[in-house]
Design a protein around this motif. Structure first.
Motif, PDB file in Angstrom:
ATOM      1  N   SER A 639       6.184  16.702  -3.640  1.00 54.89           N
ATOM      2  CA  SER A 639       7.017  15.639  -4.197  1.00 54.89           C
ATOM      3  C   SER A 639       8.002  15.116  -3.151  1.00 54.89           C
ATOM      4  CB  SER A 639       7.763  16.150  -5.422  1.00 54.89           C
ATOM      5  OG  SER A 639       8.526  17.276  -5.061  1.00 54.89           O
ATOM      6  N   ASN A 640       8.004  15.748  -1.988  1.00 54.15           N
ATOM      7  CA  ASN A 640       8.869  15.280  -0.913  1.00 54.15           C
ATOM      8  C   ASN A 640       8.154  14.159  -0.160  1.00 54.15           C
ATOM      9  OD1 ASN A 640      10.705  15.060   1.192  1.00 54.15           O
ATOM     10  ND2 ASN A 640       9.741  16.728   2.347  1.00 54.15           N
ATOM     11  N   HIS A 641       8.807  13.025  -0.036  1.00 58.66           N
ATOM     12  CA  HIS A 641       8.169  11.902   0.631  1.00 58.66           C
ATOM     13  C   HIS A 641       8.954  11.425   1.849  1.00 58.66           C
ATOM     14  CE1 HIS A 641       5.067  11.248  -2.424  1.00 58.66           C
ATOM     15  NE2 HIS A 641       5.976  11.676  -3.273  1.00 58.66           N
ATOM     16  N   LYS A 642       9.956  12.187   2.251  1.00 58.18           N
ATOM     17  CA  LYS A 642      10.782  11.762   3.382  1.00 58.18           C
ATOM     18  C   LYS A 642      10.835  12.868   4.419  1.00 58.18           C
ATOM     19  CE  LYS A 642      14.619   8.922   3.243  1.00 58.18           C
ATOM     20  NZ  LYS A 642      14.007   7.649   3.583  1.00 58.18           N
ATOM     21  N   PHE A 643      10.626  12.483   5.664  1.00 53.49           N
ATOM     22  CA  PHE A 643      10.704  13.452   6.739  1.00 53.49           C
ATOM     23  C   PHE A 643      11.635  12.918   7.810  1.00 53.49           C
ATOM     24  CE2 PHE A 643       6.559  13.966   4.764  1.00 53.49           C
ATOM     25  CZ  PHE A 643       6.572  15.317   4.493  1.00 53.49           C
ATOM     26  N   SER A 644      12.279  13.835   8.529  1.00 54.84           N
ATOM     27  CA  SER A 644      13.146  13.379   9.602  1.00 54.84           C
ATOM     28  C   SER A 644      12.300  13.113  10.845  1.00 54.84           C
ATOM     29  CB  SER A 644      14.245  14.409   9.855  1.00 54.84           C
ATOM     30  OG  SER A 644      13.667  15.555  10.416  1.00 54.84           O
ATOM     31  N   TYR A 645      12.921  12.513  11.867  1.00 63.09           N
ATOM     32  CA  TYR A 645      12.153  12.014  13.015  1.00 63.09           C
ATOM     33  C   TYR A 645      11.386  13.118  13.730  1.00 63.09           C
ATOM     34  CZ  TYR A 645      15.671  13.984  16.130  1.00 63.09           C
ATOM     35  OH  TYR A 645      16.475  14.848  16.805  1.00 63.09           O
ATOM     36  N   ASP A 646      11.901  14.376  13.669  1.00 60.35           N
ATOM     37  CA  ASP A 646      11.198  15.444  14.386  1.00 60.35           C
ATOM     38  C   ASP A 646      10.238  16.207  13.469  1.00 60.35           C
ATOM     39  OD1 ASP A 646      13.246  16.445  12.934  1.00 60.35           O
ATOM     40  OD2 ASP A 646      13.995  17.833  14.449  1.00 60.35           O
ATOM     41  N   GLU A 647      10.152  15.819  12.187  1.00 60.29           N
ATOM     42  CA  GLU A 647       9.150  16.428  11.285  1.00 60.29           C
ATOM     43  C   GLU A 647       7.924  15.526  11.275  1.00 60.29           C
ATOM     44  OE1 GLU A 647      11.968  18.690   8.065  1.00 60.29           O
ATOM     45  OE2 GLU A 647      11.523  16.600   7.687  1.00 60.29           O
ATOM     46  N   GLY A 673      -0.304   2.493   8.274  1.00 63.45           N
ATOM     47  CA  GLY A 673       0.932   2.565   9.032  1.00 63.45           C
ATOM     48  C   GLY A 673       0.689   3.226  10.373  1.00 63.45           C
ATOM     49  N   TYR A 674      -0.430   3.943  10.493  1.00 60.87           N
ATOM     50  CA  TYR A 674      -0.799   4.597  11.751  1.00 60.87           C
ATOM     51  C   TYR A 674      -1.947   3.803  12.362  1.00 60.87           C
ATOM     52  CZ  TYR A 674      -2.076   8.368  14.956  1.00 60.87           C
ATOM     53  OH  TYR A 674      -2.377   9.111  16.055  1.00 60.87           O
ATOM     54  N   ASN A 675      -3.086   3.800  11.645  1.00 61.70           N
ATOM     55  CA  ASN A 675      -4.073   2.766  11.901  1.00 61.70           C
ATOM     56  C   ASN A 675      -4.801   2.531  10.595  1.00 61.70           C
ATOM     57  OD1 ASN A 675      -6.216   4.573  11.566  1.00 61.70           O
ATOM     58  ND2 ASN A 675      -6.134   5.159  13.706  1.00 61.70           N
ATOM     59  N   ASN A 676      -5.493   1.452  10.483  1.00 64.64           N
ATOM     60  CA  ASN A 676      -6.061   1.109   9.185  1.00 64.64           C
ATOM     61  C   ASN A 676      -7.555   1.379   9.110  1.00 64.64           C
ATOM     62  OD1 ASN A 676      -3.646   0.447   8.048  1.00 64.64           O
ATOM     63  ND2 ASN A 676      -3.771  -1.705   8.617  1.00 64.64           N
ATOM     64  N   ASP A 677      -8.053   2.225  10.006  1.00 65.89           N
ATOM     65  CA  ASP A 677      -9.483   2.531   9.976  1.00 65.89           C
ATOM     66  C   ASP A 677      -9.745   3.646   8.977  1.00 65.89           C
ATOM     67  OD1 ASP A 677      -9.700   0.741  11.994  1.00 65.89           O
ATOM     68  OD2 ASP A 677      -9.635   2.268  13.585  1.00 65.89           O
ATOM     69  N   TRP A 678     -10.854   3.514   8.259  1.00 62.08           N
ATOM     70  CA  TRP A 678     -11.281   4.594   7.380  1.00 62.08           C
ATOM     71  C   TRP A 678     -12.123   5.557   8.190  1.00 62.08           C
ATOM     72  CZ3 TRP A 678      -9.609   5.373   2.514  1.00 62.08           C
ATOM     73  CH2 TRP A 678      -9.005   4.303   1.858  1.00 62.08           C
ATOM     74  N   VAL A 679     -11.854   6.852   7.991  1.00 61.58           N
ATOM     75  CA  VAL A 679     -12.631   7.872   8.687  1.00 61.58           C
ATOM     76  C   VAL A 679     -13.437   8.632   7.646  1.00 61.58           C
ATOM     77  CG1 VAL A 679     -12.495   9.895  10.167  1.00 61.58           C
ATOM     78  CG2 VAL A 679     -10.794   8.085  10.383  1.00 61.58           C
ATOM     79  N   ASN A 680     -14.745   8.730   7.861  1.00 61.78           N
ATOM     80  CA  ASN A 680     -15.603   9.463   6.928  1.00 61.78           C
ATOM     81  C   ASN A 680     -15.648  10.925   7.315  1.00 61.78           C
ATOM     82  OD1 ASN A 680     -16.670   7.373   5.144  1.00 61.78           O
ATOM     83  ND2 ASN A 680     -17.506   6.519   7.027  1.00 61.78           N
ATOM     84  N   THR A 681     -15.663  11.779   6.307  1.00 61.36           N
ATOM     85  CA  THR A 681     -15.693  13.209   6.599  1.00 61.36           C
ATOM     86  C   THR A 681     -16.276  13.954   5.417  1.00 61.36           C
ATOM     87  OG1 THR A 681     -14.347  15.136   7.160  1.00 61.36           O
ATOM     88  CG2 THR A 681     -13.343  13.523   5.702  1.00 61.36           C
ATOM     89  N   ARG A 682     -16.701  15.158   5.677  1.00 62.48           N
ATOM     90  CA  ARG A 682     -17.057  16.066   4.589  1.00 62.48           C
ATOM     91  C   ARG A 682     -16.064  17.218   4.513  1.00 62.48           C
ATOM     92  NH1 ARG A 682     -22.315  14.835   2.727  1.00 62.48           N
ATOM     93  NH2 ARG A 682     -22.399  16.736   1.506  1.00 62.48           N
ATOM     94  N   ASP A 683     -15.154  17.287   5.471  1.00 62.45           N
ATOM     95  CA  ASP A 683     -14.125  18.331   5.463  1.00 62.45           C
ATOM     96  C   ASP A 683     -13.037  17.946   4.485  1.00 62.45           C
ATOM     97  OD1 ASP A 683     -15.486  19.561   7.465  1.00 62.45           O
ATOM     98  OD2 ASP A 683     -14.343  18.574   9.050  1.00 62.45           O
ATOM     99  N   GLY A 684     -12.301  18.931   4.090  1.00 63.70           N
ATOM    100  CA  GLY A 684     -11.221  18.673   3.134  1.00 63.70           C
ATOM    101  C   GLY A 684      -9.853  18.608   3.766  1.00 63.70           C
ATOM    102  N   PHE A 718       4.680   8.345   2.494  1.00 66.69           N
ATOM    103  CA  PHE A 718       5.836   9.063   3.013  1.00 66.69           C
ATOM    104  C   PHE A 718       6.467   8.266   4.129  1.00 66.69           C
ATOM    105  CE2 PHE A 718       3.911  10.594   6.964  1.00 66.69           C
ATOM    106  CZ  PHE A 718       2.569  10.432   6.680  1.00 66.69           C
ATOM    107  N   THR A 719       7.657   8.662   4.489  1.00 59.82           N
ATOM    108  CA  THR A 719       8.396   7.991   5.545  1.00 59.82           C
ATOM    109  C   THR A 719       8.837   9.039   6.551  1.00 59.82           C
ATOM    110  OG1 THR A 719       9.284   6.695   3.748  1.00 59.82           O
ATOM    111  CG2 THR A 719      10.222   6.288   5.899  1.00 59.82           C
ATOM    112  N   ILE A 720       8.667   8.717   7.821  1.00 56.35           N
ATOM    113  CA  ILE A 720       9.294   9.532   8.853  1.00 56.35           C
ATOM    114  C   ILE A 720      10.471   8.719   9.357  1.00 56.35           C
ATOM    115  CG2 ILE A 720       9.021  10.579  11.125  1.00 56.35           C
ATOM    116  CD1 ILE A 720       6.174  11.165  10.450  1.00 56.35           C
TER     117      ILE A 720
END
Lengths: 947, 186
Positions: A639-647, A673-684, A718-720
């Motif tokens: 439920s935490n959606h905020k992180f400080s700059y070093d987290e 917000g990081y990149n908008n590419d979708w990455v396919n995976t079977r890992d969780g 979330f926000t850093i």
């Protein structure tokens, strides 16, 4: 309504007898040891929760996860209230699942005996608990016990059924109907005296959409109970129960339910009419069925004394067939009413799908293999062969062979419309009339030249408009509407020209199985190619496509069967990896049949598979759930959606939930917000190290195939934060501080300039005053008189006096533009002045000096101050030989004190004090140390600070 | 369910107290025979006792039975009896076996008649209590009740351990026969 009932009568009870569901067993632990399941439910997210003797487990389709709790081991009841999972234990305690563990719910006066069922309402403010020692109503964490002393039939209670205004509770003495009437607790008892088959009522379940309840008992099976009239409805089963103690009932539709018994029976119950219930038993002697659950995908889950069993009865069943049935012999199938006709090479058999012990009965044989079977509107069975032409059989006996010039050679497929019989052969399609006196006549010959585009038609499929669809070898799918042929450009490329099979679904869309290209789907006259991503390494040929009456489309490939859910673009996938015994499919084209209700039948290794019409709109769409977020490899509160700059080292873990084909789950994710590419995976899981500050949204979707259109999604935004030196408030503070410094600098500078200016002014005034006083004719006359006397008395002294006088005036002119001068310099002036005055007053003036020499050369004083003060003393006091004026000047490191005896002149010169005030003002501009002056013990004392 | 109604229900539950019926004459056990037997490939073990004590309340339809385990006699050998008491049943620690509960079926034990009923209650052997439903034949006649019941007990359910060496001699499943005659106490 009556017709529906009639249909139900015709279909459900008899047909299902021979049709068994597939089952698959699951162990709940890795050691594969039995664990008894006591309670089950599926939550709103999709997880299946299992209350077992070993505690609480959650199941996502792939693995069982133990939920930690320290309350008690056997979990005996579970309830879902608005997404909250409530747990009842064998020691009477109640728990609430919070994330991955269970927290005890503190209830005062709580039960102490095993909880048999629990019902929760209004966020836990109201809980009903049935236990082996009475029923408890818990209101805001305080329990009130309802037992025999308060009118309950028996303290040992089992299942409950909660209605808006009353609660039904089963106990060892029948049913308790508990309600409040006029503020009085009223309990009606329904026992064997009221017609109940058995006093031990273990299960009460609502029959959906009716006023009826299923009543499951310990010894005498089931009853129906009308909760409005409070009447027990005795059925044909009353008094003849032979399947053991009922542990659970799972109502599916208004007429259909599954029943679990202690003696190893899973029973399918169908309400046929008001008083008769049809029972189909499935027996498994080494299990006791404890609980039943229907998941959102239509799977029935059976909790047993050993673990979990999956049952497919709501969508897939099978008929087991023995010799002479062999899968690779099966060449064609068709169903009329309750009879399945199946061709095994040259032999035609019939099979009653009503009869549980049905055997294949041979009815006809031909010289060459039978390739096609069709039953027309007049119930003629048409038999197409690979060389003997076409036969038809009327009313199950007379067989007629049509092997004339029209229909000769190999027959591929036969179909019919209302007026015509359509036969596909090696030279195209013949459109024929139905036989009149055993004669058929050609209406039209269709072939490559006439417009089909191919001479080989693998399947003729009449749609509900009467159009004939043709799956051709060479021209893809072709449709003939009675006048012209329709082709689509989708089938013009080299690897899409061979279509094998066609079906129309309930929405009127056409589905086509095409070589190399899997499935084509026609919607709004647009063909859409649906390809499964494993096509390239599994299979290329679809041999049959068929649609059932509830919208699902079955496509048969060589090694698997897919059941499509057109609205969701998902399919159930069946292959031999599912450990359910579906180990084979037929590669004979269009060897598939539908019964009159639309259920789809197709052959497999051990008999016939039946893809059933589905009573509910099941969704096999997988769900995905973000299970954990890690920061620097340690879990954080989700439920935490905020992180400080070093987290900024974040990992996300997600799990798919699917119970139809969990092994096919795959995911794709993106971090917006990081990149908008979708990455396919079977890992969780995925890790993002060193995320820069910013706003992010992690999204993950899941699918059973590679398509993610409309896929279920979970997200975590979330926000850093920026580091503090990049935040707005920091900028503001820095700017304010700069402005402040500049402002202070300007202020100080202005003050200083003012001071300098003031000093200058004061000095100029002093200078002016001083000059004025020195040029005061009085002083000058006195001085000149003194000089005159001296010239007469002592010439040398006169010269000296003149030198001193001129020195004095020079100093007076020289120093005033300076703020401070050394004390020694001031003393020089004073000496000159004193010399002059001494010459005048002689012994009447006594000036004593006591100034340490180190002070003389280190300390400063404002110019002419001492001279001024001495002058003041002379000016204001009587200076006479009788009363000599004594002026003493003493100094230490800090100050210089000028004192004189006070003998004021009677008439003083005017403008007195101006010089002193000037001195005070000038000192004030230079230092904070005060100039003090005043009369003290008949002395006038002025103290000047030394600087 | 609206909150007011919930509250009403709760208050009513807390204050309501319906008194139960009056006591009447109970039935006391007059004579009895309890037999157990264990069939296995190797050996038939059986023993019996006539020391059963019991009461039946015909109004509440409740009952209680108790038997001293030591009273079982008729083993194949004295050694077997010793093993039974000391190794398996641990008679010195758990001297009695009890069964108390209620009769499920709505029958009137005061009336003459023959019934097949289920007795449900807490069955305790070897210190381990199990909730059991035991089917019983009841004959009521002129103030007497005759019961006859056949049932079995799983040793594993009562934590009665069988050494591996005699595992194939003793079956996990023990058959028990109970016959008893009750008379109404005056």
């Amino acid at each position: 309504m009556r017709t529906i009932f009639l249909l139900l009568l015709l279909c459900i009870s008899p047909i299902i007898k021979a049709q068994k569901p597939f089952t698959r067993d699951f162990w709940l632990n890795e050691a594969a040891t039995p664990i008894k399941v006591n309670a089950m439910l599926q939550d709103t997210v999709g997880y299946i929760w299992l209350g077992t003797d070993e505690g609480l487990l959650s199941y996502d389709g792939m693995s069982f996860t133990k939920i930690t709790d320290s309350i008690y081991k056997p979990v005996t009841a579970i309830a879902n209230e608005n997404g909250n999972i409530w747990i009842g234990y064998a020691n009477g305690k109640v728990g609430l699942v919070n994330k991955q563990h269970v927290e005890e719910v503190k209830i005062s006066n709580c039960p102490t005996s095993p909880i048999n069922s629990i019902y929760v309402e209004a966020e836990g403010h109201l809980i009903f608990i049935s236990t082996e020692n009475g029923v408890f109503a818990v209101l805001n964490n305080t329990a009130a016990k309802l037992d025999e002393t308060k009118g309950l039939g028996d303290n040992f209670t089992y299942g409950m059924c909660v209605y808006p205004n009353h609660v039904l509770v089963g106990c060892d003495k029948g049913i308790n109907d508990i309600r409040i009437i006029n503020n009085k607790l009223t309990i009606a008892h329904i026992t064997s005296l009221q017609g109940l088959s058995d006093n031990i009522v273990r299960v009460i379940k609502k029959v959906p959409g009716t006023q009826l309840c299923w009543i499951g008992t310990q010894q005498n099976g089931i009853d129906l109970y009308n909760e409005k009239t409070k009447k027990i409805i005795r059925t044909n089963l009353s008094g003849s129960w032979k399947w053991g103690q009922i542990n659970d009932i799972l109502p599916v539709t208004t007429t259909h339910a599954w029943i679990a018994t202690e003696s190893g029976y899973l029973l399918e119950a169908n309400i046929i009419d008001d008083t008769s219930i049809g029972i189909t038993p499935y027996y498994n002697p080494d299990k006791a069925y404890k609980k039943l659950l229907l998941d959102a995908a239509g799977n029935v889950w059976c909790g047993t004394n050993k673990g979990l069993t999956l049952m497919t009865g709501e969508y897939l069943r099978y008929i087991k067939l023995d010799m002479p049935y062999l899968l690779h012999d099966a060449t064609a199938m068709v169903i009329e009413n309750d009879t399945l006709f199946i061709a095994l090479q040259n032999q035609l058999f019939q099979l009653s799908i009503k009869n549980p012990d049905a055997k294949l009965i041979p009815i006809f044989s031909t010289q060459t293999p039978i390739t096609s079977l069709y039953i027309d509107k007049d119930k003629r069975l048409w038999i197409g062969t690979w060389g003997d032409g076409v036969f038809y059989m009327e009313h199950h006996n007379a067989i007629t062979n049509i092997n004339n010039t029209i229909i000769k050679g190999g027959i591929i497929n036969i179909a019919g419309t209302s007026d015509n019989l359509w036969v596909s052969g090696l030279n195209g399609v013949e459109q024929l009339t139905y036989p009149d006196k055993q004669k058929v006549t050609l209406v039209k010959h269709h072939d490559k030249k006439s417009g089909i585009g191919s001479d080989y038609v693998y399947q003729l499929y009449p749609d509900h408009h009467g159009n004939i669809w043709m799956a051709t070898d060479g021209a893809g799918v072709c449709m003939y509407d009675g006048n012209q042929y329709h082709h689509w450009s989708s089938f013009s490329t080299s690897n899409s020209r061979v279509a094998y099979s066609i079906a129309e679904d309930t929405a009127g869309d056409i589905w086509a199985g095409v070589l190399y290209k899997d499935i084509y789907h026609l919607h709004n006259n647009q063909w859409d190619n649906i390809r499964r991503h494993e096509t390239q390494y599994v299979d290329i040929n679809i041999s049959s496509v068929a649609a059932n009456a509830t919208g699902q489309v079955v496509s048969v490939s060589q090694r698997c069967i897919d059941e499509w859910y057109p609205r969701s673009k998902y399919f159930r996938h069946f292959n031999n990896a599912m450990r359910m015994g579906i180990d084979s499919t037929s590669n004979v084209l269009n060897c598939i049949a539908k019964d009159k209700f639309g259920n789809v039948y197709l052959p497999y290794q051990h008999g016939i598979l039946i893809f059933k019409n589905q009573d509910r709109a099941y969704s096999i769409q997988p769900h995905v759930h973000i299970t954990r977020v890690n920061l620097f490899l340690k879990p954080v509160d989700i439920s935490n959606h905020k992180f400080s700059y070093d987290e900024n080292y974040l990992s996300f873990f997600f799990g798919g939930i699917n119970f139809s084909n969990p092994e096919r789950l795959n995911y794709r994710y993106t971090l917006e917000g990081y990149n908008n590419d979708w990455v396919n995976t079977r890992d969780g899981g995925v890790t993002y190290p060193k995320l820069p500050p910013g706003k992010y949204n992690f999204r993950v979707q899941t699918s059973l195939n590679s398509g993610f259109e409309g896929a279920h999604e979970d997200s975590y935004s979330f926000t850093i934060d920026n580091p503090f030196w990049k935040t707005l408030w920091f900028y503001i503070i820095v700017i304010l501080a700069c402005l402040g410094i500049i402002y202070a600098y300007i202020q100080i500078r202005e003050k200083r300039l003012n001071k300098i200016l003031q000093l200058k002014q004061e000095r100029m005034r002093f200078e002016y005053e001083h000059l004025k006083s020195q040029i005061n004719p009085h002083f000058l006359f006195n001085s000149l008189n003194t000089l005159t006397d001296l010239i007469e008395e002592n010439k040398e002294h006169a010269i000296d006096y003149t030198v001193h006088l001129s020195d004095l005036y020079r100093y007076i002119l020289a120093y005033p533009d300076k703020d401070l001068i050394l004390l020694s310099e001031e003393m020089e002036i004073l000496n000159n002045y004193m010399h002059i005055q001494k010459s005048r007053f002689g012994t009447a003036l006594d000036i004593s000096l006591d100034i340490p020499s180190n002070v003389l050369n280190s300390k400063k004083i404002i110019p002419l101050a001492l001279q001024m003060l001495v002058e003041n003393a002379i000016k204001h006091n009587i200076v006479s030989a009788a009363q000599p004026l004594i002026v003493s000047i003493t100094a230490n490191n800090n100050e210089i004190v000028i004192s004189n005896t006070l003998r004021p002149k009677i008439s003083t010169e005017k403008k007195s004090g101006l010089g002193l005030i000037n001195i005070v003002k000038r000192y004030r501009l230079l230092t904070e140390r005060p100039v003090t002056y005043g009369i003290f013990q008949n002395e006038y004392i002025v103290t000047l600070p030394l600087l | 369910m609206n909150p007011l109604r919930i509250f009403q229900l709760f208050i009513v539950l807390l204050i309501c107290n319906i008194s139960s019926g009056q006591e009447k004459g109970v039935y006391k056990l007059k004579s009895s025979k309890v037999t157990f037997s264990s069939f296995s490939a190797q050996e038939l073990i059986h023993a019996s006792s006539n020391q059963l004590k019991g009461l039946i309340d015909p109004d509440k339809k409740t009952f209680v039975f108790s038997i001293d385990v030591i009273s079982f006699m008729g083993f194949n050998s004295e050694l077997q009896r010793e093993h039974f008491n000391e190794n398996y049943m641990e008679t010195p620690v758990y001297p009695t076996a009890t069964y108390l509960g209620k009769i499920i079926e709505d029958i009137d034990l005061q009336k003459n008649g023959e019934y097949n009923v289920r007795a449900k209650g807490k069955f305790k052997i070897h210190g381990v209590e199990q909730e059991r439903i035991i089917k019983t034949q009841i004959i009521c006649k002129d103030g007497t009740i005759v019961i006859h019941s056949l049932f079995n007990v799983l040793l594993s359910e009562h934590n009665i351990k069988i050494p591996r060496i005699v595992n194939n001699k003793i079956s996990n499943n023990i058959n028990i026969t109970v016959d008893a005659i009750f008379v109404r106490s005056t």
